[in-house]
Write a protein that holds these residues in place. Sequence first.
Motif, PDB file in Angstrom:
ATOM      1  N   CYS A 169      16.420  17.060 -34.001  1.00 49.76           N
ATOM      2  CA  CYS A 169      15.688  18.053 -33.767  1.00 49.76           C
ATOM      3  C   CYS A 169      16.037  18.470 -32.366  1.00 49.76           C
ATOM      4  N   ASN A 170      16.205  19.774 -32.002  1.00 51.65           N
ATOM      5  CA  ASN A 170      16.821  20.169 -30.756  1.00 51.65           C
ATOM      6  C   ASN A 170      16.160  21.275 -30.008  1.00 51.65           C
ATOM      7  N   GLY A 171      16.119  21.224 -28.802  1.00 48.44           N
ATOM      8  CA  GLY A 171      15.576  22.566 -28.114  1.00 48.44           C
ATOM      9  C   GLY A 171      14.040  22.616 -27.975  1.00 48.44           C
ATOM     10  N   TRP A 172      13.399  21.674 -28.401  1.00 44.08           N
ATOM     11  CA  TRP A 172      12.033  21.760 -28.198  1.00 44.08           C
ATOM     12  C   TRP A 172      11.507  21.854 -26.813  1.00 44.08           C
ATOM     13  N   ILE A 185      13.592   7.248 -35.063  1.00 41.87           N
ATOM     14  CA  ILE A 185      13.937   8.519 -34.164  1.00 41.87           C
ATOM     15  C   ILE A 185      15.491   8.529 -33.925  1.00 41.87           C
ATOM     16  N   GLU A 186      16.175   9.709 -34.520  1.00 42.22           N
ATOM     17  CA  GLU A 186      17.445   9.701 -34.533  1.00 42.22           C
ATOM     18  C   GLU A 186      18.036  11.290 -34.065  1.00 42.22           C
ATOM     19  N   CYS A 187      18.805  11.324 -33.079  1.00 40.79           N
ATOM     20  CA  CYS A 187      19.297  12.588 -32.503  1.00 40.79           C
ATOM     21  C   CYS A 187      18.254  13.713 -32.199  1.00 40.79           C
ATOM     22  N   VAL A 188      17.306  13.208 -31.719  1.00 37.36           N
ATOM     23  CA  VAL A 188      16.314  14.048 -31.170  1.00 37.36           C
ATOM     24  C   VAL A 188      16.564  14.486 -29.771  1.00 37.36           C
ATOM     25  N   LYS A 189      16.893  15.644 -29.225  1.00 36.52           N
ATOM     26  CA  LYS A 189      17.665  15.621 -27.798  1.00 36.52           C
ATOM     27  C   LYS A 189      17.087  17.052 -27.592  1.00 36.52           C
ATOM     28  N   ASN A 190      17.801  17.358 -26.134  1.00 37.00           N
ATOM     29  CA  ASN A 190      17.550  18.749 -25.564  1.00 37.00           C
ATOM     30  C   ASN A 190      16.272  19.171 -25.371  1.00 37.00           C
ATOM     31  N   MET A 191      15.387  18.489 -24.707  1.00 31.71           N
ATOM     32  CA  MET A 191      13.978  19.000 -24.488  1.00 31.71           C
ATOM     33  C   MET A 191      13.763  19.085 -22.954  1.00 31.71           C
ATOM     34  N   ASP A 194      21.796   9.509 -29.581  1.00 31.02           N
ATOM     35  CA  ASP A 194      21.668  10.435 -28.680  1.00 31.02           C
ATOM     36  C   ASP A 194      20.219  10.651 -28.477  1.00 31.02           C
ATOM     37  N   ALA A 195      19.362  10.053 -28.772  1.00 30.86           N
ATOM     38  CA  ALA A 195      17.764  10.349 -28.852  1.00 30.86           C
ATOM     39  C   ALA A 195      17.382  10.628 -27.343  1.00 30.86           C
ATOM     40  N   PHE A 196      16.736  11.811 -27.170  1.00 33.46           N
ATOM     41  CA  PHE A 196      16.274  12.237 -25.936  1.00 33.46           C
ATOM     42  C   PHE A 196      17.308  12.351 -24.813  1.00 33.46           C
ATOM     43  N   ASN A 197      18.555  12.682 -25.282  1.00 34.98           N
ATOM     44  CA  ASN A 197      19.287  13.363 -24.313  1.00 34.98           C
ATOM     45  C   ASN A 197      19.031  14.553 -23.682  1.00 34.98           C
ATOM     46  N   GLU A 198      19.206  14.994 -22.389  1.00 30.74           N
ATOM     47  CA  GLU A 198      19.157  15.949 -21.852  1.00 30.74           C
ATOM     48  C   GLU A 198      17.646  16.515 -21.685  1.00 30.74           C
ATOM     49  N   SER A 199      16.640  15.418 -21.448  1.00 32.28           N
ATOM     50  CA  SER A 199      15.187  15.662 -21.208  1.00 32.28           C
ATOM     51  C   SER A 199      15.159  15.277 -19.846  1.00 32.28           C
TER      52      SER A 199
END
Length: 270
Positions: free
Chosen positions: A124-127, A141-147, A167-172
Amino acid sequence: FKDSKLVDVKMPSGSYHLVVQDNPYMCGELCIPEGVYALDYKNARHSSVSFPSTLRDMKSFSNNRIIERVDLSACSNMTSLSAFYGCAKLEELILPSALEILSDVYAPIKRVEFPKGLKYWKACNGWEIESLVLPESLLEIECVKNMPLLKSIDASAAVQLTSVSYDAFNESPFVENVDFSNSPLKTFEGFYYKTPVRAIASGGTRFPAPCIANRLKKVVLPPTLEYFDAFRGSPLLTELRLDHCCNLEVIRGLQDCTNLESLYIPSGLK
């Protein structure tokens, strides 16, 4: 439908798989009748969609750039959902109570509540949500990022969570505290940041968008940890304790943690 005056379509009754796709002139309200068990929806422009209780499979629901709210609470037999790629205005998502797998939601979600039986949250991305409360049932949790607006993650009830990975929670960058002490994690991988994150300026401007430095300050991880690869680009992190993780086999990450002064690792780590 471009040049027609068609304003109403009545769908047939019965049990079937409904396909709605590749027609930008389909708009307004869409009421999917009871009996439809699967939905494949692409490139339409309905402002609202009503989902039946019989729906259990969404092959896709993508590129609707108008819809702002989706309510799947009536879909009591839906256990897996992989949809909403490219739904650029989708802010509220109401999930079915029986859902176990949630994946591939690429949309600016601001309001969501995880069902009590959710087990897997992936890709999931961009939330644009500001806070998350993880359910007790969650396993991975897997590959949930860009929040970019996320500030807090409440994992206090996530007592079955064994993996935060890929990459969980990368760029948050606004998350300040990470506490998974109640979770029996074996794998912890993610929370990577560019140094610094470049904010997105909307509406048009001749000035460059401001840079946002990652704000992570405090980390608490459980003693069950076996694999660690996280926290690249965290300049405010000064201490990390992993010495209680007696089963830890791999430590990676931590690049560009320019103020990390104290790193405690297990005495038996080879």
